[in-house]
Motif scaffolding. Structure first.
Motif, PDB file in Angstrom:
ATOM      1  N   LEU A   1      19.156  -8.690  41.909  1.00  0.00           N
ATOM      2  CA  LEU A   1      20.112  -9.712  42.314  1.00  0.00           C
ATOM      3  C   LEU A   1      19.981 -10.013  43.801  1.00  0.00           C
ATOM      4  O   LEU A   1      20.070 -11.177  44.221  1.00  0.00           O
ATOM      5  CB  LEU A   1      21.539  -9.277  41.969  1.00  0.00           C
ATOM      6  CG  LEU A   1      22.649 -10.291  42.254  1.00  0.00           C
ATOM      7  CD1 LEU A   1      22.362 -11.645  41.619  1.00  0.00           C
ATOM      8  CD2 LEU A   1      23.999  -9.746  41.779  1.00  0.00           C
ATOM      9  N   VAL A   2      19.765  -8.986  44.604  1.00  0.00           N
ATOM     10  CA  VAL A   2      19.537  -9.206  46.036  1.00  0.00           C
ATOM     11  C   VAL A   2      18.333 -10.127  46.233  1.00  0.00           C
ATOM     12  O   VAL A   2      18.382 -11.084  47.013  1.00  0.00           O
ATOM     13  CB  VAL A   2      19.324  -7.864  46.770  1.00  0.00           C
ATOM     14  CG1 VAL A   2      18.733  -8.086  48.165  1.00  0.00           C
ATOM     15  CG2 VAL A   2      20.643  -7.106  46.872  1.00  0.00           C
ATOM     16  N   ARG A   3      17.254  -9.852  45.539  1.00  0.00           N
ATOM     17  CA  ARG A   3      16.053 -10.696  45.647  1.00  0.00           C
ATOM     18  C   ARG A   3      16.358 -12.138  45.248  1.00  0.00           C
ATOM     19  O   ARG A   3      15.954 -13.091  45.921  1.00  0.00           O
ATOM     20  CB  ARG A   3      14.941 -10.118  44.768  1.00  0.00           C
ATOM     21  CG  ARG A   3      13.620 -10.867  44.881  1.00  0.00           C
ATOM     22  CD  ARG A   3      12.574 -10.285  43.954  1.00  0.00           C
ATOM     23  NE  ARG A   3      12.181  -8.935  44.344  1.00  0.00           N
ATOM     24  CZ  ARG A   3      12.526  -7.830  43.703  1.00  0.00           C
ATOM     25  NH1 ARG A   3      13.289  -7.897  42.600  1.00  0.00           N
ATOM     26  NH2 ARG A   3      12.121  -6.655  44.118  1.00  0.00           N
ATOM     27  N   LYS A   4      17.076 -12.299  44.157  1.00  0.00           N
ATOM     28  CA  LYS A   4      17.447 -13.627  43.668  1.00  0.00           C
ATOM     29  C   LYS A   4      18.298 -14.374  44.702  1.00  0.00           C
ATOM     30  O   LYS A   4      18.068 -15.556  44.983  1.00  0.00           O
ATOM     31  CB  LYS A   4      18.210 -13.502  42.359  1.00  0.00           C
ATOM     32  CG  LYS A   4      18.924 -14.744  41.879  1.00  0.00           C
ATOM     33  CD  LYS A   4      18.007 -15.778  41.297  1.00  0.00           C
ATOM     34  CE  LYS A   4      17.505 -15.365  39.930  1.00  0.00           C
ATOM     35  NZ  LYS A   4      16.697 -16.443  39.305  1.00  0.00           N
ATOM     36  N   LEU A   5      19.285 -13.696  45.265  1.00  0.00           N
ATOM     37  CA  LEU A   5      20.193 -14.335  46.211  1.00  0.00           C
ATOM     38  C   LEU A   5      19.476 -14.718  47.505  1.00  0.00           C
ATOM     39  O   LEU A   5      19.717 -15.797  48.070  1.00  0.00           O
ATOM     40  CB  LEU A   5      21.376 -13.410  46.505  1.00  0.00           C
ATOM     41  CG  LEU A   5      22.309 -13.152  45.316  1.00  0.00           C
ATOM     42  CD1 LEU A   5      23.303 -12.057  45.653  1.00  0.00           C
ATOM     43  CD2 LEU A   5      23.045 -14.429  44.916  1.00  0.00           C
ATOM     44  N   ILE A   6      18.602 -13.849  47.973  1.00  0.00           N
ATOM     45  CA  ILE A   6      17.825 -14.170  49.181  1.00  0.00           C
ATOM     46  C   ILE A   6      16.963 -15.405  48.931  1.00  0.00           C
ATOM     47  O   ILE A   6      16.926 -16.344  49.735  1.00  0.00           O
ATOM     48  CB  ILE A   6      16.958 -12.977  49.615  1.00  0.00           C
ATOM     49  CG1 ILE A   6      17.845 -11.824  50.124  1.00  0.00           C
ATOM     50  CG2 ILE A   6      15.973 -13.400  50.711  1.00  0.00           C
ATOM     51  CD1 ILE A   6      17.073 -10.551  50.412  1.00  0.00           C
ATOM     52  N   ALA A   7      16.279 -15.426  47.799  1.00  0.00           N
ATOM     53  CA  ALA A   7      15.410 -16.557  47.465  1.00  0.00           C
ATOM     54  C   ALA A   7      16.202 -17.845  47.326  1.00  0.00           C
ATOM     55  O   ALA A   7      15.697 -18.941  47.625  1.00  0.00           O
ATOM     56  CB  ALA A   7      14.644 -16.261  46.175  1.00  0.00           C
ATOM     57  N   ALA A   8      17.457 -17.736  46.883  1.00  0.00           N
ATOM     58  CA  ALA A   8      18.297 -18.915  46.678  1.00  0.00           C
ATOM     59  C   ALA A   8      18.934 -19.421  47.966  1.00  0.00           C
ATOM     60  O   ALA A   8      19.558 -20.487  47.969  1.00  0.00           O
ATOM     61  CB  ALA A   8      19.384 -18.603  45.657  1.00  0.00           C
ATOM     62  N   GLY A   9      18.790 -18.650  49.060  1.00  0.00           N
ATOM     63  CA  GLY A   9      19.299 -19.113  50.341  1.00  0.00           C
ATOM     64  C   GLY A   9      20.543 -18.424  50.853  1.00  0.00           C
ATOM     65  O   GLY A   9      21.190 -18.921  51.789  1.00  0.00           O
ATOM     66  N   ALA A  10      20.892 -17.283  50.291  1.00  0.00           N
ATOM     67  CA  ALA A  10      22.051 -16.541  50.797  1.00  0.00           C
ATOM     68  C   ALA A  10      21.790 -16.106  52.242  1.00  0.00           C
ATOM     69  O   ALA A  10      20.666 -15.788  52.618  1.00  0.00           O
ATOM     70  CB  ALA A  10      22.327 -15.333  49.914  1.00  0.00           C
ATOM     71  N   ASP A  11      22.847 -16.077  53.037  1.00  0.00           N
ATOM     72  CA  ASP A  11      22.750 -15.762  54.465  1.00  0.00           C
ATOM     73  C   ASP A  11      22.639 -14.252  54.665  1.00  0.00           C
ATOM     74  O   ASP A  11      23.613 -13.523  54.475  1.00  0.00           O
ATOM     75  CB  ASP A  11      23.983 -16.312  55.181  1.00  0.00           C
ATOM     76  CG  ASP A  11      23.904 -16.179  56.698  1.00  0.00           C
ATOM     77  OD1 ASP A  11      22.958 -15.551  57.201  1.00  0.00           O
ATOM     78  OD2 ASP A  11      24.814 -16.701  57.374  1.00  0.00           O
ATOM     79  N   ILE A  12      21.470 -13.795  55.090  1.00  0.00           N
ATOM     80  CA  ILE A  12      21.256 -12.358  55.282  1.00  0.00           C
ATOM     81  C   ILE A  12      21.914 -11.846  56.556  1.00  0.00           C
ATOM     82  O   ILE A  12      22.046 -10.628  56.742  1.00  0.00           O
ATOM     83  CB  ILE A  12      19.763 -11.995  55.292  1.00  0.00           C
ATOM     84  CG1 ILE A  12      19.051 -12.658  56.475  1.00  0.00           C
ATOM     85  CG2 ILE A  12      19.097 -12.384  53.968  1.00  0.00           C
ATOM     86  CD1 ILE A  12      17.621 -12.192  56.659  1.00  0.00           C
ATOM     87  N   HIS A  13      22.318 -12.727  57.442  1.00  0.00           N
ATOM     88  CA  HIS A  13      22.904 -12.326  58.724  1.00  0.00           C
ATOM     89  C   HIS A  13      24.432 -12.415  58.733  1.00  0.00           C
ATOM     90  O   HIS A  13      25.062 -11.994  59.702  1.00  0.00           O
ATOM     91  CB  HIS A  13      22.354 -13.205  59.849  1.00  0.00           C
ATOM     92  CG  HIS A  13      20.862 -13.212  59.940  1.00  0.00           C
ATOM     93  ND1 HIS A  13      20.134 -12.085  60.247  1.00  0.00           N
ATOM     94  CD2 HIS A  13      19.968 -14.218  59.741  1.00  0.00           C
ATOM     95  CE1 HIS A  13      18.844 -12.390  60.248  1.00  0.00           C
ATOM     96  NE2 HIS A  13      18.714 -13.663  59.936  1.00  0.00           N
ATOM     97  N   LYS A  14      25.018 -12.936  57.678  1.00  0.00           N
ATOM     98  CA  LYS A  14      26.470 -13.155  57.652  1.00  0.00           C
ATOM     99  C   LYS A  14      27.227 -11.834  57.714  1.00  0.00           C
ATOM    100  O   LYS A  14      26.901 -10.883  57.005  1.00  0.00           O
ATOM    101  CB  LYS A  14      26.860 -13.916  56.390  1.00  0.00           C
ATOM    102  CG  LYS A  14      28.338 -14.328  56.333  1.00  0.00           C
ATOM    103  CD  LYS A  14      28.611 -15.113  55.066  1.00  0.00           C
ATOM    104  CE  LYS A  14      30.072 -15.548  54.970  1.00  0.00           C
ATOM    105  NZ  LYS A  14      30.418 -16.543  56.020  1.00  0.00           N
ATOM    106  N   LYS A  15      28.243 -11.776  58.566  1.00  0.00           N
ATOM    107  CA  LYS A  15      29.074 -10.580  58.675  1.00  0.00           C
ATOM    108  C   LYS A  15      30.330 -10.748  57.824  1.00  0.00           C
ATOM    109  O   LYS A  15      30.918 -11.827  57.759  1.00  0.00           O
ATOM    110  CB  LYS A  15      29.461 -10.323  60.134  1.00  0.00           C
ATOM    111  CG  LYS A  15      28.287  -9.878  60.999  1.00  0.00           C
ATOM    112  CD  LYS A  15      28.768  -9.327  62.332  1.00  0.00           C
ATOM    113  CE  LYS A  15      27.632  -8.670  63.092  1.00  0.00           C
ATOM    114  NZ  LYS A  15      28.117  -7.980  64.315  1.00  0.00           N
TER     115      LYS A  15
END
Length: 214
Positions: free
Chosen positions: A132-146
């Protein structure tokens, strides 16, 4: 709503389709957790509770979710309210990984801050659900969001979930860390208290330390 809850829990897919076809509004009507806890959640959220409680598998829950979506269930649940979980966040936090991947594919909001102000990516990292992490990153989820409450990024949440989530929550947080780092996550980040990534760990956590120091 006892009828629809029974159809879900007994995996009566055909019965569920018939009921939702006859009563489309039920696809977006709240379902209570159980008789002792009458709090209602959107059906797409409540499906994930069944995975967490071991009533049915993640794969079976995904089929149930597809049926609800086919009959008009709103992918983001009732509404987007800050610090209230969407179905996608519920899936990420309740170990319904395949359900979460379905919701992401169907256009669920990736950036909404749910419980503690964490997004689906925060929760997927905390529970160690690397697919799911891989899917969300690929879909554009913000990896830097606090997150709102703790000021933690998804990377910090992955480390925290590994160390403090308990044995039942120890899954693939190290893989999640590696995916986040490959995507460009900042290893120098701290939370609101100034705790760095390695500050959560001790001598028992060499595998996680190695992942962070690569």
């Amino acid at each position: 709503m006892a009828q629809i809850k029974k159809l879900i829990e007994t995996l009566d897919y055909d019965g569920l389709r018939r009921l939702l076809s006859a009563n489309p509004a039920l696809a977006n009507k709240g379902i209570a957790f159980d008789e002792k806890n009458p709090a209602e959640a959107h059906p797409l959220h409540r499906i994930c509770d069944g995975v967490f409680c071991g009533i049915y598998s993640d794969e079976q829950a995904t089929e149930i979710a597809r049926i609800f979506l086919e009959h008009g269930a709103h992918i983001d649940g009732f509404s987007l309210v800050q610090k209230k979980d969407t179905p996608l966040i519920a899936a990420a936090s309740l170990h319904a990984e395949k359900v979460g991947m379905l919701y992401a594919d169907r256009g669920a909001n990736l950036h909404h801050p749910g419980c503690h102000g964490g997004t689906a990516l925060h929760w997927a990292a905390w529970t160690g659900r690397e697919n799911l992490v891989r899917k969300l990153i690929a879909a554009g989820a913000d990896i830097h969001k606090k997150c709102i409450d703790f000021g933690g990024t998804p990377l910090l949440w992955a480390v925290h979930g590994y160390k403090f989530g308990g044995g039942k929550n120890r899954h693939h947080q190290i893989d999640c860390v590696q995916l986040l780092l490959e995507a460009g996550a900042d290893k120098t980040v701290t939370n609101n208290e100034g705790t760095p990534l390695l500050g959560f760990l001790n001598g028992e956590d060499e595998a996680m330390k190695a992942a962070l120091l690569q």
